[in-house]
Design a protein around this motif. Sequence first.
Motif, PDB file in Angstrom:
ATOM      1  N   TRP A  72      -0.847   7.564   2.694  1.00 18.65           N
ATOM      2  CA  TRP A  72      -0.549   6.157   2.902  1.00 18.65           C
ATOM      3  C   TRP A  72      -1.708   5.245   2.474  1.00 18.65           C
ATOM      4  O   TRP A  72      -1.490   4.162   1.937  1.00 18.65           O
ATOM      5  CB  TRP A  72      -0.211   5.896   4.366  1.00 18.65           C
ATOM      6  N   ARG A  73      -2.917   5.632   2.692  1.00 22.10           N
ATOM      7  CA  ARG A  73      -4.043   4.767   2.338  1.00 22.10           C
ATOM      8  C   ARG A  73      -4.138   4.576   0.831  1.00 22.10           C
ATOM      9  O   ARG A  73      -4.469   3.480   0.347  1.00 22.10           O
ATOM     10  CB  ARG A  73      -5.345   5.342   2.893  1.00 22.10           C
ATOM     11  N   TRP A  74      -3.819   5.628   0.076  1.00 24.09           N
ATOM     12  CA  TRP A  74      -3.839   5.491  -1.375  1.00 24.09           C
ATOM     13  C   TRP A  74      -2.635   4.684  -1.863  1.00 24.09           C
ATOM     14  O   TRP A  74      -2.743   3.949  -2.853  1.00 24.09           O
ATOM     15  CB  TRP A  74      -3.857   6.862  -2.039  1.00 24.09           C
TER      16      TRP A  74
END
Length: 492
Positions: A72-74
């Motif tokens: 999710w962060r990417w």
Amino acid sequence: MSALRRKLGDEYQVVSTSASGGGLPPPRAAPRGKRQRFVDKNGRCNVQHGNLGGETSRYLSDLFTTLVDLKWRWNLFIFILTYTVAWLFMASMWWVIAYMRGDLNKAHDDSYTPCVANVYNFPSAFLFFIETEATIGYGYRYITDKCPEGIILFLFQSILGSIVDAFLIGCMFIKMSQPKKRAETLMFSEHAAISMRDGKLTLMFRVGNLRNSHMVSAQIRCKLLKSRQTPEGEFLPLDQLELDVGFSTGADQLFLVSPLTICHVIDAKSPFYDLSQRSMQTEQFEIVVILEGIVETTGMTCQARTSYTEDEVLWGHRFFPVISLEEGFFKVDYSQFHATFEVPTPPYSVKEQEEMLLMSSPLIAPAVSNSKERNNSVECLDGLDEVGTKLPSKLQKITGREDFPKKLLRMSSTTSEKAYSMGDLPMKLQRISSVPGNSEEKLVSKTTKMMSDPISQSVADLPPKLQKLSGGGRMEGNLPPKLRKMNSDRFT
């Protein structure tokens, strides 16, 4: 000296061998410590791909799936970066058009018609792009009809913005709607158990669904991961074997409304055919359980996984019941979902139990010999049938009793079977059955009767004159030469 050294986590290792040493030695078990699992209890596979080399370009060929598989962060970083770069690029294009036309210097001249009204610098060009892209339209900045290049850029901006929105928003939507979190509400028991069920040694584990929404077309599969060495000396570190959990009977199709106990019957076809309570202390294996189904609310396929190592399989245990009948409904007590209790279970493997059962049955060997004798007698009868069919029709007609040899051999085979069966009887019954004048006299009388039947029948088939000449006996002296020859051939 040729050395082969492989390592599977902290569990298996093959040491160096010489070329003349035959085959590779079996894998050596490392001391028990932290068990390196292939699949974690939460379903995550402990596999990392390395040394891909030039194969990394394959990820770019399927860019959409690559973005969905990212964390999710990417995904958020790529989402923000893509929109920021697109906005800055398009705002720069509007600023370049205004700069090349000289609109920046004549922005406050009321008699001059610029390409975009009220664009004085880069920030104003950026605000114009945002208002156009987001369809806000404050009405203060707009395109005039004196700028054909601005109209072309506006069309390009609309197409590019639609493509970027469809790609990134679609990626985020698929990422959010993935049913991976649905697997969090599918439970597996912490341990598996081996005990007797319906008279058979059975491997069991339990699955449950915490949600009220059902799993449509739920199906379960089991894989056994175990290292082994082939007769040719090849070492297979993670050999996968299928565990039958009801594929042939349809028991693998689950109606997962309440917790279910999944069973694998250990028989001759099972990989656990040689597994006993003692050998399980030295065995190293991993049972991977895969539960698949369609989420009822979203219609997407969901998969939940877990695994059981050899130290998580309890021999001689059974699961506690968790369903109770209340007033008007059934209640599931999930506090007892993982609980087991001990039950009497033989510590031997199924193979050892079958061998002990064979050794404890004294009548198996005579039964096998009797079956062999019956097969031999049947083969002899079949051979006589083939010989009889090959005789000429005249000779078959003269004999009159085509089933004579077959009946005789059947009688003899039954007497031999009786002799074998009498050997299995107690001594008193053998003395009673050995009284003379029973079976042997009946067999001789029946045989002589059957041999005399064809002779009498053949005389009855002669013409009346010849019957008178025969006088009921042999008639070699009174018959003509041709009939005498036929009669002699018939009796011989």
